[in-house]
Design a protein around this motif. Structure first.
Motif, PDB file in Angstrom:
ATOM      1  N   LEU A  12       0.782  -1.236  -0.079  1.00 62.52           N
ATOM      2  CA  LEU A  12       0.009   0.065  -0.126  1.00 62.52           C
ATOM      3  C   LEU A  12       0.930   1.254  -0.039  1.00 62.52           C
ATOM      4  O   LEU A  12       1.869   1.408   0.842  1.00 62.52           O
ATOM      5  N   MET A  13       0.594   2.145  -0.931  1.00 59.02           N
ATOM      6  CA  MET A  13       1.142   3.538  -0.939  1.00 59.02           C
ATOM      7  C   MET A  13       0.351   4.431  -0.024  1.00 59.02           C
ATOM      8  O   MET A  13       0.953   4.988   0.858  1.00 59.02           O
ATOM      9  N   MET A  14      -1.118   4.320  -0.399  1.00 56.52           N
ATOM     10  CA  MET A  14      -1.839   5.549   0.520  1.00 56.52           C
ATOM     11  C   MET A  14      -3.113   5.004   0.482  1.00 56.52           C
ATOM     12  O   MET A  14      -3.619   4.151  -0.595  1.00 56.52           O
ATOM     13  N   LYS A  15      -3.970   5.135   1.441  1.00 54.83           N
ATOM     14  CA  LYS A  15      -5.461   4.804   1.444  1.00 54.83           C
ATOM     15  C   LYS A  15      -6.174   5.845   1.881  1.00 54.83           C
ATOM     16  O   LYS A  15      -5.743   6.938   2.641  1.00 54.83           O
ATOM     17  N   GLN A  16      -7.207   6.046   1.830  1.00 55.02           N
ATOM     18  CA  GLN A  16      -8.306   7.073   2.094  1.00 55.02           C
ATOM     19  C   GLN A  16      -9.905   6.131   2.610  1.00 55.02           C
ATOM     20  O   GLN A  16     -10.111   5.323   1.770  1.00 55.02           O
ATOM     21  N   GLU A  17     -10.209   6.612   3.733  1.00 62.13           N
ATOM     22  CA  GLU A  17     -11.602   5.944   4.079  1.00 62.13           C
ATOM     23  C   GLU A  17     -12.652   6.982   3.977  1.00 62.13           C
ATOM     24  O   GLU A  17     -12.796   7.788   5.131  1.00 62.13           O
ATOM     25  N   PRO A  18     -13.277   7.054   2.855  1.00 60.12           N
ATOM     26  CA  PRO A  18     -14.164   8.395   2.592  1.00 60.12           C
ATOM     27  C   PRO A  18     -15.320   8.477   3.488  1.00 60.12           C
ATOM     28  O   PRO A  18     -15.870   9.441   3.927  1.00 60.12           O
ATOM     29  N   ASP A  19     -15.729   7.190   3.943  1.00 58.58           N
ATOM     30  CA  ASP A  19     -17.140   7.361   4.984  1.00 58.58           C
ATOM     31  C   ASP A  19     -16.866   7.817   6.380  1.00 58.58           C
ATOM     32  O   ASP A  19     -17.545   8.250   6.993  1.00 58.58           O
ATOM     33  N   ASP A  23     -10.566   0.750  -5.512  1.00 59.37           N
ATOM     34  CA  ASP A  23     -11.871   1.474  -4.735  1.00 59.37           C
ATOM     35  C   ASP A  23     -12.840   0.504  -4.205  1.00 59.37           C
ATOM     36  O   ASP A  23     -13.673  -0.276  -5.216  1.00 59.37           O
ATOM     37  N   LEU A  24     -12.521  -0.266  -3.068  1.00 63.24           N
ATOM     38  CA  LEU A  24     -13.012  -1.533  -2.598  1.00 63.24           C
ATOM     39  C   LEU A  24     -14.295  -1.093  -1.541  1.00 63.24           C
ATOM     40  O   LEU A  24     -13.912  -0.341  -0.371  1.00 63.24           O
ATOM     41  N   ARG A  25     -15.371  -1.468  -1.622  1.00 64.16           N
ATOM     42  CA  ARG A  25     -16.415  -1.092  -0.752  1.00 64.16           C
ATOM     43  C   ARG A  25     -17.083  -2.413  -0.059  1.00 64.16           C
ATOM     44  O   ARG A  25     -17.250  -3.438  -0.732  1.00 64.16           O
ATOM     45  N   PHE A  26     -17.091  -2.722   1.251  1.00 65.76           N
ATOM     46  CA  PHE A  26     -17.780  -3.807   1.970  1.00 65.76           C
ATOM     47  C   PHE A  26     -19.273  -3.422   2.071  1.00 65.76           C
ATOM     48  O   PHE A  26     -19.469  -2.318   2.607  1.00 65.76           O
ATOM     49  N   GLY A  71     -16.313   2.096   2.455  1.00 60.95           N
ATOM     50  CA  GLY A  71     -15.381   2.029   1.512  1.00 60.95           C
ATOM     51  C   GLY A  71     -13.972   2.290   1.919  1.00 60.95           C
ATOM     52  O   GLY A  71     -13.557   2.975   2.699  1.00 60.95           O
ATOM     53  N   PHE A  72     -13.086   1.550   1.025  1.00 59.69           N
ATOM     54  CA  PHE A  72     -11.601   2.018   1.217  1.00 59.69           C
ATOM     55  C   PHE A  72     -11.120   2.209  -0.130  1.00 59.69           C
ATOM     56  O   PHE A  72     -11.034   1.396  -1.047  1.00 59.69           O
ATOM     57  N   LEU A  73     -10.498   3.560  -0.637  1.00 54.96           N
ATOM     58  CA  LEU A  73      -9.787   3.797  -1.554  1.00 54.96           C
ATOM     59  C   LEU A  73      -7.997   3.587  -1.403  1.00 54.96           C
ATOM     60  O   LEU A  73      -7.596   4.066  -0.514  1.00 54.96           O
ATOM     61  N   MET A  74      -7.709   2.620  -2.265  1.00 55.53           N
ATOM     62  CA  MET A  74      -6.253   2.162  -1.815  1.00 55.53           C
ATOM     63  C   MET A  74      -5.565   2.520  -3.311  1.00 55.53           C
ATOM     64  O   MET A  74      -5.969   1.812  -4.370  1.00 55.53           O
ATOM     65  N   LEU A  75      -4.307   2.857  -3.108  1.00 59.20           N
ATOM     66  CA  LEU A  75      -3.315   3.224  -4.026  1.00 59.20           C
ATOM     67  C   LEU A  75      -1.982   2.255  -3.670  1.00 59.20           C
ATOM     68  O   LEU A  75      -1.519   2.400  -2.742  1.00 59.20           O
ATOM     69  N   ASN A  99     -14.035  10.244   6.620  1.00 56.83           N
ATOM     70  CA  ASN A  99     -13.169  11.287   6.337  1.00 56.83           C
ATOM     71  C   ASN A  99     -14.110  12.609   6.225  1.00 56.83           C
ATOM     72  O   ASN A  99     -14.586  12.835   5.020  1.00 56.83           O
ATOM     73  N   ASP A 100     -14.808  12.879   7.299  1.00 62.28           N
ATOM     74  CA  ASP A 100     -15.906  13.836   7.223  1.00 62.28           C
ATOM     75  C   ASP A 100     -15.565  15.526   7.529  1.00 62.28           C
ATOM     76  O   ASP A 100     -16.268  16.215   7.591  1.00 62.28           O
ATOM     77  N   PHE A 101     -13.973  15.639   7.392  1.00 66.48           N
ATOM     78  CA  PHE A 101     -13.564  17.048   7.527  1.00 66.48           C
ATOM     79  C   PHE A 101     -13.684  17.558   8.753  1.00 66.48           C
ATOM     80  O   PHE A 101     -14.233  18.690   8.813  1.00 66.48           O
ATOM     81  N   GLY A 102     -14.011  16.799  10.096  1.00 65.04           N
ATOM     82  CA  GLY A 102     -14.188  17.375  11.014  1.00 65.04           C
ATOM     83  C   GLY A 102     -15.615  17.822  11.378  1.00 65.04           C
ATOM     84  O   GLY A 102     -15.934  18.509  12.428  1.00 65.04           O
ATOM     85  N   LYS A 103     -16.649  17.359  10.870  1.00 68.31           N
ATOM     86  CA  LYS A 103     -17.915  17.610  10.993  1.00 68.31           C
ATOM     87  C   LYS A 103     -18.693  16.565  12.093  1.00 68.31           C
ATOM     88  O   LYS A 103     -19.893  16.882  12.414  1.00 68.31           O
ATOM     89  N   GLY A 104     -18.093  15.388  12.465  1.00 63.55           N
ATOM     90  CA  GLY A 104     -18.523  14.703  13.256  1.00 63.55           C
ATOM     91  C   GLY A 104     -19.544  13.957  12.858  1.00 63.55           C
ATOM     92  O   GLY A 104     -20.634  13.416  13.691  1.00 63.55           O
ATOM     93  N   ILE A 105     -19.560  13.644  11.549  1.00 60.70           N
ATOM     94  CA  ILE A 105     -20.644  12.596  11.098  1.00 60.70           C
ATOM     95  C   ILE A 105     -20.392  11.025  11.344  1.00 60.70           C
ATOM     96  O   ILE A 105     -19.264  10.629  11.238  1.00 60.70           O
ATOM     97  N   VAL A 106     -21.569  10.416  11.820  1.00 62.68           N
ATOM     98  CA  VAL A 106     -21.160   8.977  12.047  1.00 62.68           C
ATOM     99  C   VAL A 106     -21.417   8.363  10.728  1.00 62.68           C
ATOM    100  O   VAL A 106     -22.488   8.273  10.074  1.00 62.68           O
ATOM    101  N   PRO A 107     -20.528   7.225  10.478  1.00 66.22           N
ATOM    102  CA  PRO A 107     -20.617   6.650   9.035  1.00 66.22           C
ATOM    103  C   PRO A 107     -21.637   5.604   9.133  1.00 66.22           C
ATOM    104  O   PRO A 107     -22.015   5.123  10.267  1.00 66.22           O
TER     105      PRO A 107
END
Length: 287
Positions: free
Chosen positions: A68-75, A103-106, A91-95, A77-85
């Motif tokens: 893995l080089m980098m990943k993002q968990e967009p669900d 782009d893998l989603r369970f 989802g996992f976005l993986m490079l 990653n709420d930019f500090g808004k406190g949203i409950v996924p």
């Protein structure tokens, strides 16, 4: 870089060997036969499971897909808004270091039943127990350019010419961020909409111009494409003005063709008056 064959084998084999996965399906550009193939296309994969939480809490499974080089968990990653996924679909976005991206989603079986096939570019890859409903062959019809209504056409042409005043005063005031933001939101949005409609007309509205117009070069004639490229400016004031004027010229040509095709009315008075206004602001001495 691993080939598509190798990547698909890795994706399917992981699911076959993981008893917590019941089915696998794919959507996105790799299921669309009308999209040019290249090594940067993502693998948009969904694993259907009973519970997503174990895969979220323990992420050692990622190593099965490569380094893995980098990943993002967009669900989350709420930019500090406190949203409950919503953990019914996560989802996992993986490079990976070889350049491949997954782009893998369970997704729980319940969530799958609500969503499966909603995207018409969906292809089943593995089903261990007839969990996936039968769906038609993939098609990109939902992504085709849609014909405009007269009201939609009128709104975009009006907004284009109206919002140019904001760009003009931003340039004159030397407010680069404001001027560029206005130009690349309202103005480009209207221009791109007109490009879409013009291309749609040439192709009987049986075509997609791609996300954010990424296929414009393929469908615009060379002279229009050269003009479109010149609508992008740097931070130089004169260059910005040239981009604005080129944008007006291109928008006018496309919008008049669209109007003629659908028998809409092009707002020529707005065009001429606003063009004169832009020229006057361009020549206005700075305070």
């Amino acid at each position: 870089m691993r080939s598509e064959t190798e990547m698909m084998a890795t994706i399917i084999d992981f699911a076959k060997n993981e008893e917590r996965i019941f089915a696998v399906y794919m959507n996105g550009s790799r299921t669309n036969r009308n999209v040019p193939r290249d090594q940067f296309q993502d693998y948009d994969i969904v694993y259907v499971v009973e519970d997503t939480e174990p895969f979220i809490k323990n992420q050692n499974w990622i190593a099965s897909f490569g380094e893995l080089m980098m990943k993002q968990e967009p669900d989350k990653n709420d930019f500090g808004k406190g949203i409950v996924p919503d953990f019914k679909s996560y989802g996992f976005l993986m490079l990976f270091t070889d350049g491949n991206r997954i782009d893998l989603r369970f997704q729980t079986k319940e969530a799958m039943r609500d969503e499966y096939g909603g995207d018409k570019l969906t292809v089943p890859l593995l089903d261990k127990g007839a969990y996936l409903p039968i769906i038609p062959s993939p098609t990109d019809v939902d992504y085709h350019v849609q014909t405009p209504s007269e009201g939609e056409y009128d709104a975009y042409t009006n907004n284009f010419w109206w919002c140019l005043q904001n760009v003009a005063k931003g340039i004159w005031r030397d407010e680069l961020p404001y001027a560029q933001a206005m130009f690349n939101t309202d103005i480009r949005d209207a221009l791109n909409k007109m490009v879409d409609w013009w291309i749609g007309i040439q192709n009987e509205f049986r075509i997609s111009t791609g996300k954010l117009g990424k296929y414009y070069k393929c469908y615009l004639p060379p002279d229009y494409w050269e003009m479109y490229k010149r609508t992008y400016s740097n931070g130089d004031e004169e260059n910005m003005w040239e981009a604005v004027m080129t944008t007006c010229e291109l928008f006018r040509a496309l919008a008049q063709d669209v109007a003629n095709h659908f028998r809409f009315s092009y707002p020529i008075n707005d065009d001429l008056r606003m063009l004169a206004y832009l020229e006057s602001v361009r020549l206005l001495p700075k305070a």
